[in-house]
Design an enzyme around this catalytic site. Structure first.
Site, PDB file in Angstrom:
ATOM      1  N   LYS A 118       0.847  -1.208   0.000  1.00  0.00           N
ATOM      2  CA  LYS A 118       0.000   0.000   0.000  1.00  0.00           C
ATOM      3  C   LYS A 118       0.876   1.249   0.000  1.00  0.00           C
ATOM      4  O   LYS A 118       2.067   1.173   0.327  1.00  0.00           O
ATOM      5  CB  LYS A 118      -0.913  -0.027   1.227  1.00  0.00           C
ATOM      6  CG  LYS A 118      -0.158   0.007   2.555  1.00  0.00           C
ATOM      7  CD  LYS A 118      -1.063  -0.338   3.729  1.00  0.00           C
ATOM      8  CE  LYS A 118      -0.281  -0.287   5.041  1.00  0.00           C
ATOM      9  NZ  LYS A 118      -1.049  -0.846   6.166  1.00  0.00           N
ATOM     10  N   ARG A 158     -10.773  -0.024  15.267  1.00  0.00           N
ATOM     11  CA  ARG A 158     -10.743   0.792  14.054  1.00  0.00           C
ATOM     12  C   ARG A 158     -11.832   0.295  13.109  1.00  0.00           C
ATOM     13  O   ARG A 158     -12.803   0.998  12.868  1.00  0.00           O
ATOM     14  CB  ARG A 158      -9.347   0.676  13.419  1.00  0.00           C
ATOM     15  CG  ARG A 158      -9.121   1.541  12.218  1.00  0.00           C
ATOM     16  CD  ARG A 158      -7.664   1.569  11.796  1.00  0.00           C
ATOM     17  NE  ARG A 158      -7.136   0.270  11.344  1.00  0.00           N
ATOM     18  CZ  ARG A 158      -5.925   0.112  10.844  1.00  0.00           C
ATOM     19  NH1 ARG A 158      -5.099   1.139  10.745  1.00  0.00           N
ATOM     20  NH2 ARG A 158      -5.514  -1.073  10.446  1.00  0.00           N
ATOM     21  N   HIS A 185      -5.978  -7.227  13.282  1.00  0.00           N
ATOM     22  CA  HIS A 185      -4.765  -6.398  13.219  1.00  0.00           C
ATOM     23  C   HIS A 185      -4.399  -5.963  14.632  1.00  0.00           C
ATOM     24  O   HIS A 185      -5.278  -5.583  15.410  1.00  0.00           O
ATOM     25  CB  HIS A 185      -5.027  -5.179  12.325  1.00  0.00           C
ATOM     26  CG  HIS A 185      -3.797  -4.392  11.981  1.00  0.00           C
ATOM     27  ND1 HIS A 185      -2.663  -4.970  11.446  1.00  0.00           N
ATOM     28  CD2 HIS A 185      -3.510  -3.072  12.088  1.00  0.00           C
ATOM     29  CE1 HIS A 185      -1.753  -4.027  11.233  1.00  0.00           C
ATOM     30  NE2 HIS A 185      -2.235  -2.873  11.620  1.00  0.00           N
ATOM     31  N   ARG A 244       1.407 -10.724   7.235  1.00  0.00           N
ATOM     32  CA  ARG A 244       1.279  -9.541   6.365  1.00  0.00           C
ATOM     33  C   ARG A 244       2.480  -8.642   6.604  1.00  0.00           C
ATOM     34  O   ARG A 244       2.579  -7.947   7.608  1.00  0.00           O
ATOM     35  CB  ARG A 244      -0.016  -8.793   6.680  1.00  0.00           C
ATOM     36  CG  ARG A 244      -1.266  -9.651   6.564  1.00  0.00           C
ATOM     37  CD  ARG A 244      -2.527  -8.820   6.681  1.00  0.00           C
ATOM     38  NE  ARG A 244      -2.592  -8.067   7.931  1.00  0.00           N
ATOM     39  CZ  ARG A 244      -3.184  -8.489   9.041  1.00  0.00           C
ATOM     40  NH1 ARG A 244      -3.780  -9.675   9.061  1.00  0.00           N
ATOM     41  NH2 ARG A 244      -3.180  -7.732  10.112  1.00  0.00           N
ATOM     42  N   TYR A 284      15.969  30.695   5.163  1.00  0.00           N
ATOM     43  CA  TYR A 284      14.839  31.502   5.648  1.00  0.00           C
ATOM     44  C   TYR A 284      14.946  31.763   7.152  1.00  0.00           C
ATOM     45  O   TYR A 284      15.177  30.833   7.920  1.00  0.00           O
ATOM     46  CB  TYR A 284      13.513  30.790   5.375  1.00  0.00           C
ATOM     47  CG  TYR A 284      13.161  30.704   3.913  1.00  0.00           C
ATOM     48  CD1 TYR A 284      12.910  31.869   3.172  1.00  0.00           C
ATOM     49  CD2 TYR A 284      13.083  29.484   3.276  1.00  0.00           C
ATOM     50  CE1 TYR A 284      12.572  31.794   1.831  1.00  0.00           C
ATOM     51  CE2 TYR A 284      12.747  29.406   1.938  1.00  0.00           C
ATOM     52  CZ  TYR A 284      12.495  30.560   1.219  1.00  0.00           C
ATOM     53  OH  TYR A 284      12.164  30.480  -0.109  1.00  0.00           O
ATOM     54  N   CYS A 309      14.357  24.173   3.089  1.00  0.00           N
ATOM     55  CA  CYS A 309      13.463  24.899   2.182  1.00  0.00           C
ATOM     56  C   CYS A 309      12.608  23.886   1.405  1.00  0.00           C
ATOM     57  O   CYS A 309      12.779  22.685   1.535  1.00  0.00           O
ATOM     58  CB  CYS A 309      14.259  25.739   1.192  1.00  0.00           C
ATOM     59  SG  CYS A 309      15.483  26.808   1.953  1.00  0.00           S
ATOM     60  N   MET A 310      11.710  24.407   0.569  1.00  0.00           N
ATOM     61  CA  MET A 310      10.865  23.508  -0.221  1.00  0.00           C
ATOM     62  C   MET A 310      11.714  22.673  -1.181  1.00  0.00           C
ATOM     63  O   MET A 310      11.473  21.480  -1.356  1.00  0.00           O
ATOM     64  CB  MET A 310       9.825  24.309  -1.012  1.00  0.00           C
ATOM     65  CG  MET A 310       8.776  23.427  -1.673  1.00  0.00           C
ATOM     66  SD  MET A 310       7.600  24.335  -2.671  1.00  0.00           S
ATOM     67  CE  MET A 310       6.628  25.167  -1.433  1.00  0.00           C
ATOM     68  N   ASP A 311      12.724  23.288  -1.789  1.00  0.00           N
ATOM     69  CA  ASP A 311      13.505  22.618  -2.830  1.00  0.00           C
ATOM     70  C   ASP A 311      14.993  22.467  -2.519  1.00  0.00           C
ATOM     71  O   ASP A 311      15.726  21.880  -3.303  1.00  0.00           O
ATOM     72  CB  ASP A 311      13.369  23.393  -4.148  1.00  0.00           C
ATOM     73  CG  ASP A 311      11.948  23.822  -4.397  1.00  0.00           C
ATOM     74  OD1 ASP A 311      11.060  22.964  -4.298  1.00  0.00           O
ATOM     75  OD2 ASP A 311      11.721  25.021  -4.666  1.00  0.00           O
TER      76      ASP A 311
HETATM   77  C1  LIG Z   1      -0.224  -1.776   6.812  1.00  0.00           C
HETATM   78  C2  LIG Z   1      -0.737  -3.039   7.347  1.00  0.00           C
HETATM   79  C3  LIG Z   1       0.130  -4.120   7.605  1.00  0.00           C
HETATM   80  C4  LIG Z   1       1.632  -4.043   7.488  1.00  0.00           C
HETATM   81  O1  LIG Z   1       2.151  -3.540   8.701  1.00  0.00           O
HETATM   82  P1  LIG Z   1       3.719  -3.387   8.971  1.00  0.00           P
HETATM   83  O2  LIG Z   1       3.803  -2.991  10.398  1.00  0.00           O
HETATM   84  O3  LIG Z   1       4.236  -2.347   8.063  1.00  0.00           O
HETATM   85  O4  LIG Z   1       4.318  -4.730   8.715  1.00  0.00           O
HETATM   86  C5  LIG Z   1      -0.458  -5.317   8.010  1.00  0.00           C
HETATM   87  N1  LIG Z   1      -1.796  -5.426   8.166  1.00  0.00           N
HETATM   88  C6  LIG Z   1      -2.646  -4.398   7.948  1.00  0.00           C
HETATM   89  C7  LIG Z   1      -4.107  -4.579   8.151  1.00  0.00           C
HETATM   90  C8  LIG Z   1      -2.140  -3.173   7.550  1.00  0.00           C
HETATM   91  O5  LIG Z   1      -2.985  -2.143   7.353  1.00  0.00           O
END
Ligand SMILES: *Cc1c(COP(=O)(O)O)cnc(C)c1O
Length: 431
Positions: free
Chosen positions: A90, A188, A217, A273, A317, A364-366
């Site tokens: 993601k 969540r 999770h 995951r 700045y 700075c920005m750049d």
């Molecule tokens: C982003 C995410 C992960 C990965 O988590 P990490 O800590 O980066 O390994 C696993 N499960 C879910 C539901 C997530 O949203």
């Protein structure tokens, strides 16, 4: 010489100019050929497109795909053959490039891909990636046709969505596979552990729906304190047992993110995951002794300006930094628009010729500026910065290393946010 471009109609040629007469008049010079603004192609866009990123602007991010490969392979080795690996890609693979990372992970042993949005999933499908993709969220009902068309699995926790999804799949005479999300304490998204059996019974009548996985999770897998983690793990195991007792096959059972994968082998279940640790970053100190990870991301730049700035002269700045004298100020073309967050001002270093040099003044920005001390002291050798010198903002050079973790600590944030920041504008090169 016909259409004006941006109001520009070409230079006047001498033919059009009045020629002064008299003895001092010079003979008219050879006419300057008019610029061709249309007609034959003067530039070759294909050739120009081949100019490497690092030659266009002297700041770029390198992503070492061999490091990703290593991290996936050592994780597969740790979890064993009975456990699947989901590569979480993601947010453009945490700023590492979703398509390249997904392909590398799948070639290195990952079986599943995880994303946060349907558009992230579609990007992978359009890159001809066929692996199963789970969107780690329940989308709005209106997005259902996309899931069916692109064969992407949603996370489900409301019966209304499940039914709509099943009906849409049925209309196209395809299956509607999904993963059920259980809320065990993160609070969540997800159904309550004591509601999972009810949930499945309410939607199971729909013939197209396939429950292919159940997951949760963890909120504290990377924390010192472990009690809350164990409470969540216990609730999840109970929910799975309730499903099984009701004769429902939960399919692929999964719970572990990176931290849990390496700290708590007992919650690996059927799949882990992997996000952060796939990119080579340790979620907490406890995982360091368990697994050897290789960071994939490094941040590079070349010096675009070097100057001596006299004592008490300011830089950037606000002129909040004042030169102590005997320093050279080096400018790098990387700023907060590139992910080098302004909050890092005065808190980071660059590595030049193997030595760390302090960032000074506001980022700075750049651009950002760095101080090179001209006094030689201790065992340091004098460094002489020059325009064009390559430096590191994140990465390792000999004994010196700057880590993503260091930047995250300076900002009081997590490493995820730092790497995602470097996906903003700066060019990315895969090696
Ligand atoms: C982003 C995410 C992960 C990965 O988590 P990490 O800590 O980066 O390994 C696993 N499960 C879910 C539901 C997530 O949203």
């Amino acid at each position: 010489m016909s259409e004006p471009i941006n109001g520009f109609t070409g230079f006047k040629t001498h033919e059009n100019l009045p020629v002064a007469d008299g003895p001092s008049a010079k003979p008219p010079a050879a006419p300057i050929p008019p610029l061709t603004l249309s007609g034959e192609m003067k530039f070759n866009p294909e050739k120009l497109a081949l100019l490497p990123q690092a030659d266009r602007r002297w700041a770029w991010v390198e992503v070492n795909l061999n490091a990703i490969r290593h991290n996936v392979m050592v994780t597969k080795q740790a979890i064993g053959p009975g456990c699947r690996l989901m590569a979480v890609v993601k947010a453009d693979a945490y700023g590492h490039g979703a398509v390249q990372v997904a392909k590398t992970a799948l070639n290195s042993g990952a079986e599943y891909l995880g994303v946060a949005t349907i558009d992230e999933a579609i990007e992978l499908r359009e890159a001809l990636i066929n692996a199963p993709i789970l969107v780690l969220a329940e989308p709005p009902n209106s997005a259902v046709p996309l899931f069916v068309a692109y064969k992407v699995m949603p996370t489900v926790y409301t019966p209304e969505f499940a039914i709509l999804y099943g009906e849409e799949a049925d209309r196209h005479q395809v299956r509607a596979p999904y993963h059920l999300k259980v809320n065990t304490g993160m609070n969540r998204i997800g159904v309550r552990p004591d509601e999972v059996v009810d949930f499945v019974r309410r939607v199971d009548f729909h013939r197209a729906l396939d429950l292919v996985g159940v997951y949760t999770h963890f909120a504290t897998a990377d924390c010192m304190e472990t009690l809350d983690f164990h409470i969540q793990a216990k609730r999840f195991v109970e929910a799975i047992h309730m499903l099984q007792a009701a004769g429902i096959n939960p399919g692929i059972v999964h719970a572990a993110n990176s931290a849990a994968t390496f700290r708590y082998p007992e919650v690996r279940f059927d799949m882990v995951r992997l996000g952060l640790s796939m990119y080579g970053l340790h979620p907490c100190t406890q995982t360091r002794r368990v697994v050897d990870l290789h960071p994939a991301m490094s941040v590079h730049a070349r010096i675009v300006d070097v100057r001596t700035v006299g004592m008490s002269e300011g830089v950037s700045y606000g002129l909040s930094y004042r030169s102590p004298g005997n320093v050279m100020i080096c400018t790098l073309p990387i700023g907060y628009a590139d992910g080098l967050r302004r909050g890092l001002s005065g808190r980071i270093d660059m590595i030049l010729q193997g030595q760390r040099c302090r960032q000074v003044g506001a980022i700075c920005m750049d651009y950002s500026m760095y101080e090179v001390n001209m006094r030689v002291y201790g065992n340091k050798t004098r460094i002489t910065p020059q325009i064009g010198n390559e430096v590191l903002l994140v990465g390792r050079e000999g004994e010196s290393a700057i880590t993503i973790e260091e930047l995250a600590n300076a900002l009081d944030t997590v490493q995820h946010e730092v790497t995602i920041g470097f996906a903003n504008r700066i060019a990315r090169v895969h090696t």
